[in-house]
Design an enzyme around this catalytic site. Structure first.
Site, PDB file in Angstrom:
ATOM      1  N   GLY A   1       0.812  -1.217   0.000  1.00 19.05           N
ATOM      2  CA  GLY A   1       0.000   0.000   0.000  1.00 19.05           C
ATOM      3  C   GLY A   1       0.842   1.261   0.000  1.00 19.05           C
ATOM      4  O   GLY A   1       1.617   1.497  -0.922  1.00 19.05           O
TER       5      GLY A   1
ATOM      6  N   ASP B   1      -1.918 -13.979  -2.213  1.00 21.17           N
ATOM      7  CA  ASP B   1      -1.631 -12.547  -2.240  1.00 21.17           C
ATOM      8  C   ASP B   1      -0.173 -12.286  -1.846  1.00 21.17           C
ATOM      9  O   ASP B   1       0.554 -11.559  -2.531  1.00 21.17           O
ATOM     10  CB  ASP B   1      -2.603 -11.843  -1.276  1.00 21.17           C
ATOM     11  CG  ASP B   1      -2.357 -10.353  -1.198  1.00 21.17           C
ATOM     12  OD1 ASP B   1      -2.771  -9.642  -2.136  1.00 21.17           O
ATOM     13  OD2 ASP B   1      -1.755  -9.889  -0.208  1.00 21.17           O
TER      14      ASP B   1
ATOM     15  N   LYS C   1       3.222 -10.767  -3.986  1.00 20.86           N
ATOM     16  CA  LYS C   1       3.986  -9.625  -3.490  1.00 20.86           C
ATOM     17  C   LYS C   1       5.461  -9.971  -3.309  1.00 20.86           C
ATOM     18  O   LYS C   1       6.331  -9.166  -3.655  1.00 20.86           O
ATOM     19  CB  LYS C   1       3.363  -9.115  -2.193  1.00 20.86           C
ATOM     20  CG  LYS C   1       2.010  -8.432  -2.450  1.00 20.86           C
ATOM     21  CD  LYS C   1       1.255  -8.148  -1.165  1.00 20.86           C
ATOM     22  CE  LYS C   1      -0.018  -7.352  -1.432  1.00 20.86           C
ATOM     23  NZ  LYS C   1      -0.872  -7.268  -0.221  1.00 20.86           N
TER      24      LYS C   1
END
Lengths: 407, 407
Positions: A129, A196, A200
């Site tokens: 983020g 996920d 990453k």
């Protein structure tokens, strides 16, 4: 005036317009000009949005407009995001994205297309983020080789593990709470089964090495099996359980994996709780650096997208070491089985002492973890080759849990 | 070949040559050319060093050599580092530094001189060693306003506080150990009385606001008075004692201060232990980001200097928002007395209940901290204006300790 477009007006896409509005003056100072969102591509209409009149449904309107210099891709998924991004890059528009799946699966081609067109493809928002770990790795550790990465990169699973640690909740209870609070999807597979985090760590490994691993070479283990007994054992061990995405990087090889670990409390990752993310980068010169912050959420993620837009428009991105990724050649990503780890083992047994002795013999050494519940032997084994460990597990009658110790 | 010079061949200066040597290939890839250390300015000779033949004693040799494009200033202190740096900048050489005292005291003029000459003055290594928080604040939070900074920016004092927390050591014992291990100087004033942290928070505040505070406006409090009883109370409160450098930044004002705080354990800074540093940056969009790592040491600091060199030589620095600092005008830095804090108070008393009641009345509210040692009342007061709190302290008979609570 600098004109940009947003492809996909969902949570993050909508946040981009807000961030640009909110930070108008600062963005102008950085870019030297105002940024104007000229188009928003979406299948839907947004009659109530102040941006409603900028919504278009034909991607070519954006691709063909020479005024557009940067396109923010916040659609998610590989298709049609890949085609749209390629179209923009070929039309000499820089693309910035928060789309981790696309970067992990097609980043090699997208970066190559960007290079050929003389524009940029940036993806800070795809991992962590609002945490600036990608730019940090690319520019601030400049010249320093990255030897390892360990990241808590999935806020949902970290929230679940934090509830299990702090409230003694079971996995199912903690997952339900996360779902109730909107932190977890109804189908939590992508988070709790590590998909996920896998994407990453693949991206971060590529940032460090320029080699994009094949998903099939990146070991991935679910965290559904972690129980309150495991959390309790981790506390007695002096640490906690975290789902890590990790890379161990050698000169011509890397091992990349996602699985739950006992993280000892002398590692700062053990204190990254709730929906926060922490990404620890190890390198010979700079030693340990950890980047910590909110790994998801509308505004932090949109903020990271806008930071990339600013970096393109100010000309910084052009000067940064342009990423030249390739698909990792055969043998570059070493099999997970070649790693060695210490293991936490919990074995249901009537005779803990004998059981411990048997483990010691099999594993070449192990220490008893004190304070075990009645009817169990708990051990921390010496470091052992992963392949050997796996071949030993079936022989351990009553084995209920085996969790690797982070090193 | 790109030629650079090093001014001051001490711990960090020597590290620079090592980092460049060690990361030759990576540096070349980033810069597009090799970096060669052509001169080393020092008063001493280094006959045994492989760089011995590059040592010069006349600064003008470097200033007058048109081949030199970047100069690393690692002398420390204001004089003659300021004059040397100005000379280099005026001769159109970029300067990168690890010298926090110089940046805090004369950074405004040095940045102005760099701008006028069209070169760069960079100082990532001056705060947080190898931690890339300055570049992070400048480029990755791009467009986002920084509303607050809290940093553990001094490894020596953090080591001392960690020993006090973990081993129950007194300040003097922990300081002696730090001195024995080489973490603390024989005269520890710069560290334990907060001068070092003061300079660093002045620099970070200027990075965030472009305003350099006057040292006299930055409140600074020693951590010599912290006792094992304080550490114990902080643990019962649910946190620990840390020496923080902090800034609270408004639209046209900032408050900047260095003092010990109770840091609650839901703040990641509470887990930054030993000689590590942690710098937390708060902003409306990106929320909390924390940068964590080794805040000092030969290699991490040299690595940060080299990263700045690379950033100049690759052209990145030129494109980054050029810092335009000015001295903060009167009134910009608000007096420390205008802040409000909750306070931890420890009062020696025979009648804790009455004492608590008196504090409640005086401070407008306070909670008793449970588990106090015999003969003491311990309270956490409601938030109160600093000025008011100070006027109340003399009236509290038996007051042994007052420590602010971080918020």
């Amino acid at each position: 005036m600098k004109y940009i477009a947003i492809i996909g007006f969902g949570v993050v896409g909508g946040g981009i317009t807000e961030v640009i509005e909110q930070n108008k003056a600062a963005v102008k100072r950085l870019v030297g000009d105002e940024i104007y969102v000229k188009y928003i591509l979406d299948l839907r209409e947004f009659p109530d949005s102040p941006y409603g009149d900028r919504v278009v449904h034909d991607v070519n309107i954006i691709a063909d407009d020479p005024e557009i210099s940067v396109v923010c891709e916040t659609m998610g998924g590989v298709n049609p995001a890949f085609d749209f991004s390629m179209l923009m890059l070929k039309n000499k528009k820089s693309v910035v994205t928060s789309n981790k799946e696309l970067v992990a699966k097609r980043g090699v081609e997208l970066l190559s297309a960007a290079r050929q067109a003389g524009v940029q493809y940036l993806f800070e928002a795809s991992v962590g983020g609002g945490i600036p770990e990608i730019r940090g790795m690319r520019t601030s550790l400049a010249g320093d080789t990255v030897s390892g990465i360990d990241g808590i990169m999935n806020g949902t699973t970290n929230y679940i593990l934090t509830r299990m640690k702090k409230d003694g909740a079971s996995f199912d209870e903690a997952l339900s709470e996360a779902q109730r609070l909107g932190y977890a999807e109804k189908d939590p597979t992508a988070d709790v089964d590590g998909f996920d985090a896998q994407r990453k760590i693949m991206i971060l490994t590529a940032v460090a090495t320029d080699m994009m691993a094949d998903e099939g070479d990146v070991y991935r283990e679910t965290m559904r099996n972690i129980t309150p007994l495991d959390m309790d054992a981790a506390a007695r061990f002096g640490g906690t359980v975290k789902l890590l995405g990790s890379a161990r990087i050698g000169e011509d090889s890397a091992s990349v994996f996602v699985c739950p670990f006992f993280v000892p409390s002398d590692c700062p990752l053990s204190f990254v709780d709730d929906v926060y993310n922490g990404i620890r980068v190890m390198s010979p010169v700079t030693a340990d650096v950890m980047f910590y912050g909110r790994g998801a959420g509308r505004m932090p993620t949109a903020g990271a997208v806008v930071a990339d837009v600013v970096s393109v428009l100010s000309g910084i991105a052009e000067k940064e070491r342009s990423a030249k990724w390739e698909y990792a050649p055969d043998g570059y990503i070493t099999p997970f089985e070649e790693n060695s780890f210490s293991y936490y083992l919990r074995i249901r047994t009537e005779s803990p002492e004998e059981c411990a002795e048997a483990v010691r013999l099999a594993f070449g050494g192990a220490e008893i973890l004190q304070g075990s519940p009645e009817g169990f032997a708990e051990l921390i084994t010496d470091e052992i080759n992963e392949k050997d460990a796996r071949s030993l597990f079936p022989s351990l009658e009553g084995l209920e849990s085996h969790i690797r110790i982070m090193k």
